[in-house]
Scaffold this active site. Structure first.
Site, mmCIF file in Angstrom:
data_model
loop_
_atom_site.group_PDB
_atom_site.id
_atom_site.type_symbol
_atom_site.label_atom_id
_atom_site.label_comp_id
_atom_site.label_asym_id
_atom_site.label_seq_id
_atom_site.Cartn_x
_atom_site.Cartn_y
_atom_site.Cartn_z
ATOM 1 N N HIS A 180 0.841 -1.187 0.000
ATOM 2 C CA HIS A 180 0.000 0.000 0.000
ATOM 3 C C HIS A 180 0.882 1.244 0.000
ATOM 4 O O HIS A 180 1.987 1.228 0.526
ATOM 5 C CB HIS A 180 -0.888 0.029 1.243
ATOM 6 C CG HIS A 180 -2.111 -0.826 1.137
ATOM 7 N ND1 HIS A 180 -2.047 -2.185 0.968
ATOM 8 C CD2 HIS A 180 -3.424 -0.520 1.176
ATOM 9 C CE1 HIS A 180 -3.267 -2.680 0.903
ATOM 10 N NE2 HIS A 180 -4.131 -1.692 1.029
ATOM 11 N N GLU A 183 -1.841 6.932 -0.418
ATOM 12 C CA GLU A 183 -3.212 7.253 -0.035
ATOM 13 C C GLU A 183 -3.189 8.363 1.017
ATOM 14 O O GLU A 183 -3.694 9.458 0.799
ATOM 15 C CB GLU A 183 -3.919 6.014 0.509
ATOM 16 C CG GLU A 183 -5.348 6.273 0.957
ATOM 17 C CD GLU A 183 -5.965 5.077 1.662
ATOM 18 O OE1 GLU A 183 -7.193 4.938 1.608
ATOM 19 O OE2 GLU A 183 -5.220 4.302 2.294
ATOM 20 N N ASP A 261 -12.386 -1.576 -1.278
ATOM 21 C CA ASP A 261 -11.523 -1.648 -0.099
ATOM 22 C C ASP A 261 -12.393 -1.655 1.155
ATOM 23 O O ASP A 261 -13.127 -0.702 1.410
ATOM 24 C CB ASP A 261 -10.598 -0.419 -0.117
ATOM 25 C CG ASP A 261 -9.530 -0.478 0.956
ATOM 26 O OD1 ASP A 261 -9.271 -1.574 1.476
ATOM 27 O OD2 ASP A 261 -8.955 0.569 1.273
ATOM 28 N N ASP A 262 -12.329 -2.744 1.914
ATOM 29 C CA ASP A 262 -13.081 -2.855 3.166
ATOM 30 C C ASP A 262 -14.586 -2.629 2.980
ATOM 31 O O ASP A 262 -15.159 -1.687 3.546
ATOM 32 C CB ASP A 262 -12.528 -1.880 4.216
ATOM 33 C CG ASP A 262 -11.116 -2.257 4.644
ATOM 34 O OD1 ASP A 262 -10.946 -3.370 5.160
ATOM 35 O OD2 ASP A 262 -10.208 -1.451 4.433
#
Length: 350
Positions: A180, A183, A261-262
């Protein structure tokens, strides 16, 4: 995890869940330390109900079933085995349970479920090396195999270069580097991730849009970006959908793979991300381009990718008014020389 499953498991175990996990309202936090703390607290509260092999298997199977309902062909699901190791006898059985159920769920649903093993920035880099060696023992490209190695959690924690050795172990085993980044932190950190971890795909990476030279670097190195619009809004990275630089990334020649995402916390699955792109004015041709890029960025076999590319082309060629030629260039380095089919009528699910 489904919200209904979370509620079932909490009820079985007598666990009281925070109201925000069961009120059917997407989590919304600011993009600061306090916001991340609220997100992590909700995530940990949900993870608290996962305390058995039976539960782990249920979550994997339901994820495959939900992806089938979305129209997906493949799911590359990320797991940190250390989270579940205390309940099943260690990190090795934790991973093997996930891989075994991924293989069985793939067979039963028709959705390929491959696995990404991820280390956490909250743990010591040496722990990541242990996970990388474990992941390497199960490396492959098919259902129920480990296809990549990731690095998750708050990217503001730790020094990225400290995880370089773990990623080197994974790459030597043929695993893709899937950290990741980009972000919560901007272009400077993305450059650090590229320099230290050599990603094939970068989780999020949307902040690269702030640096045209970085966009060129990402495109030149064929690094795909996993862009999750609903997550970007829920975590306060962007104030609204129209602020997300999706078109900027595509126009830079970058391979953009839309992702959910999630979904448990943000209540938004994969098809909703394509609907978000549609709301941004994306034509059928551009939606098809996003789908082609997702297939190209996946770690599936070339045979499967070719079959899925043909499915996308067939969707786009379905009866309807002609495609907008200005949007017709497809995913870089994989489908650019494909002939442009005609425009389709319905929103794409892939």
């Amino acid at each position: 995890m489904r919200v209904s499953t979370l509620q079932d498991l909490a009820s079985e175990q007598g666990i009281r869940l925070p109201e925000g996990l069961t009120d059917n309202v997407a989590l919304q936090v600011p993009a600061d330390q306090r916001g991340w703390f609220r997100f992590q607290r909700a995530y940990d509260a949900a993870r608290k109900v996962v305390r058995s092999e039976r539960t782990m298997r249920r979550i994997i199977r339901e994820a495959a079933q939900d992806e089938r309902a979305e129209g997906s062909r493949r799911l590359e699901i990320q797991i940190d085995p250390t989270s579940y190791a205390p309940f099943v006898g260690g990190i090795t059985p934790a991973l093997e349970i996930v891989l075994d159920e991924a293989k069985a769920a793939s067979r039963d649903t028709g959705v390929q479920v491959a696995v990404v093993v991820a280390a956490s920035r909250l743990h010591h880099p040496l722990d990541a090396c242990i996970l990388a060696r474990l992941a390497a023992k199960h490396a492959g490209t098919g259902a129920g195999e480990v296809v990549g190695f990731g690095l998750s959690n708050d990217e503001r924690r730790g020094t990225t270069a400290n995880w370089e050795h773990a990623f080197a172990i994974a790459r030597r085993a043929g695993l893709a580097s899937l950290p990741h980044g980009g972000e919560l932190l901007g272009p400077g950190h993305i450059r650090e991730v590229i320099r230290s971890l050599h990603p094939a795909r970068l989780g999020h990476g949307v902040r690269a849009a702030e640096d045209p030279a970085l966009l060129d670097l990402i495109a030149e190195n064929d690094i795909a970006l996993e862009v999750c619009p609903a997550s970007n809004i829920s975590l306060g990275v962007y104030p609204g959908l129209h602020d997300i630089p999706l078109r900027t990334l595509l126009d830079a020649g970058i391979k953009v793979a839309l992702g959910a995402d999630d979904p448990l916390l943000f209540l938004s699955r994969l098809t909703a991300q394509y609907e978000n792109a549609r709301a941004l004015g994306f034509s059928d041709s551009l939606l098809a381009r996003l789908a082609h890029c997702s297939v190209s960025a996946s770690l599936a076999s070339d045979t499967d990718k070719d079959a899925w590319h043909r499915e996308i082309d067939a969707w786009l060629a379905a009866p309807g008014s002609g495609a907008d030629k200005s949007d017709s260039h497809l995913c870089p380095s994989s489908t650019a020389d494909r002939p442009e089919p005609a425009r389709a009528r319905d929103s794409l699910r892939i």
